[in-house]
Design a protein around this motif. Structure first.
Motif, short mmCIF file in Angstrom:
data_model
loop_
_atom_site.label_atom_id
_atom_site.label_comp_id
_atom_site.label_asym_id
_atom_site.label_seq_id
_atom_site.Cartn_x
_atom_site.Cartn_y
_atom_site.Cartn_z
N VAL A 79 14.81 -2.47 -32.53
CA VAL A 79 15.40 -3.73 -32.08
C VAL A 79 16.65 -4.06 -32.89
O VAL A 79 17.68 -4.48 -32.34
N LEU A 80 16.59 -3.84 -34.21
CA LEU A 80 17.76 -4.09 -35.06
C LEU A 80 18.93 -3.22 -34.67
O LEU A 80 20.08 -3.68 -34.61
N ILE A 81 18.66 -1.94 -34.41
CA ILE A 81 19.73 -1.02 -34.04
C ILE A 81 20.37 -1.43 -32.71
O ILE A 81 21.60 -1.49 -32.58
N GLY A 129 27.05 -10.78 -33.23
CA GLY A 129 26.76 -11.38 -34.54
C GLY A 129 25.54 -10.84 -35.24
O GLY A 129 25.27 -11.18 -36.39
N ASP A 130 24.75 -10.00 -34.56
CA ASP A 130 23.52 -9.45 -35.16
C ASP A 130 23.80 -8.02 -35.63
O ASP A 130 23.42 -7.05 -35.00
N THR A 131 24.48 -7.90 -36.77
CA THR A 131 24.91 -6.59 -37.25
C THR A 131 23.94 -6.03 -38.29
O THR A 131 23.15 -6.77 -38.89
N ILE A 132 24.01 -4.73 -38.50
CA ILE A 132 23.16 -4.05 -39.48
C ILE A 132 23.85 -4.06 -40.84
O ILE A 132 24.92 -3.47 -41.00
N SER A 133 23.23 -4.73 -41.81
CA SER A 133 23.77 -4.76 -43.17
C SER A 133 23.26 -3.55 -43.95
O SER A 133 22.43 -2.78 -43.46
N PHE A 134 23.74 -3.39 -45.18
CA PHE A 134 23.28 -2.28 -46.03
C PHE A 134 21.78 -2.40 -46.28
O PHE A 134 21.05 -1.41 -46.22
#
Length: 300
Positions: A110-112, A120-125
């Motif tokens: 879901v995150l990917i 606005g829902d980006t993948i952080s480190f």
């Protein structure tokens, strides 16, 4: 609403629903002992659709779809049919423990997908580390000693495919759900999917129904009433209010429940690879969803 908007009551309800969903792979394993995979899905969602429809009529909830909504629901229904077909067929080959754990890759997928399809829902480190841990946990299952025969490993791949479709569905639902009530978005994929499940059962199940006993009946009713009716409606209600990312941060409860019940009720073996998968997946979910509280800036 964002993750930090979830109330304590909503979190408690989400935990309870996740426990119910976590027991579902075990119920499916009991069911598949006597009913074909496609047929089991068809029976489950026939009962669930009837229960939801009766509830909608009782509460006078509108069910009419616009032309635009009909097209969206048909897309969602197609994903639903393929997803559940894969999940039931995969569960027929793998263990309840493996199925429950692989299902927990959902929040990472879901995150990917949200990174690409939800603004606005980006993948952080930090999220990247959590996602990596989650997939390492799932990967460890494919080296489990139970997989030597190859059938369990094949089932694991099929369940993983089902989870990818589930995550795609979650993102799609989040994008369109504001135009629906929860009953519509829950009921129609079931209604449109039921004929295809039974057609699949007639064509591809070795036997549509091999055996019926009280255990199988209870397993079917659990899937239909507890998870597919109450569970789906409650889940979509929470999804509508709090969003995919907030809700799926509780998914780690499902595999823990599934593994525990698989060991207690089905006599499945708790292997080192299973333990490693639990640690990696749960750690990944915690890392992804942990938020350090910001200290208030003192007013001078």
């Amino acid at each position: 609403m964002q993750n930090n908007d979830m109330t304590g009551k909503a979190a408690a309800v989400t935990v309870f629903i996740c426990i119910l969903f976590g027991a579902n792979p075990v119920a499916i394993k009991f069911c598949l002992a006597g009913v074909g995979a496609f047929t089991a899905a068809g029976i489950r969602f026939t009962i669930a659709a009837c229960a939801i429809f009766i509830w909608a009529r009782y509460k006078k909830i509108p069910l009419t779809l616009t032309h635009k909504q009909l097209g969206q629901v048909l897309i969602l229904s197609a994903i639903f049919v393929v997803q559940l077909s894969c999940f039931y067929n995969g569960m027929g080959k793998t263990t309840a423990s493996h199925g429950a754990l692989i299902s927990n890759v959902l929040p990472f997928m879901v995150l990917i997908l949200a990174h690409f399809f939800i603004p606005g829902d980006t993948i952080s480190f930090k999220k990247g580390i959590g996602i990596t841990l989650g997939f390492v946990g799932v990967l460890s299952l494919f080296f489990d000693e139970q997989d030597l025969a190859g059938e369990i490993q094949k089932g694991d791949f099929i369940v993983l495919m089902a989870v990818f479709l589930w995550s795609s569905s979650a993102i799609y639902v989040k994008r369109i759900i504001s135009e629906y009530n929860v009953i519509q978005i829950t009921l129609y994929p079931m209604l449109f999917g039921i004929p295809f499940f039974f057609i699949g059962g007639f064509l591809w199940d070795d036997q549509m129904i091999r055996l019926i006993n009280p255990t199988i009946i209870k397993a079917i009713l659990y899937q239909a009433i507890v998870t597919a009716s109450f569970g789906f409606v409650a889940w979509n209600t929470l999804l509508q209010k709090f969003g995919a990312t907030a809700l799926h941060s509780f998914i780690f409860i499902m595999p823990l429940t599934g593994v525990l019940l698989g060991i207690l009720l089905l006599g499945e073996i708790f292997t080192p690879h299973l333990a490693a998968a639990i640690v990696c997946i749960v750690a990944g979910v915690i890392i992804v969803n942990f938020k350090r509280e910001k200290k208030p800036v003192p007013v001078v």
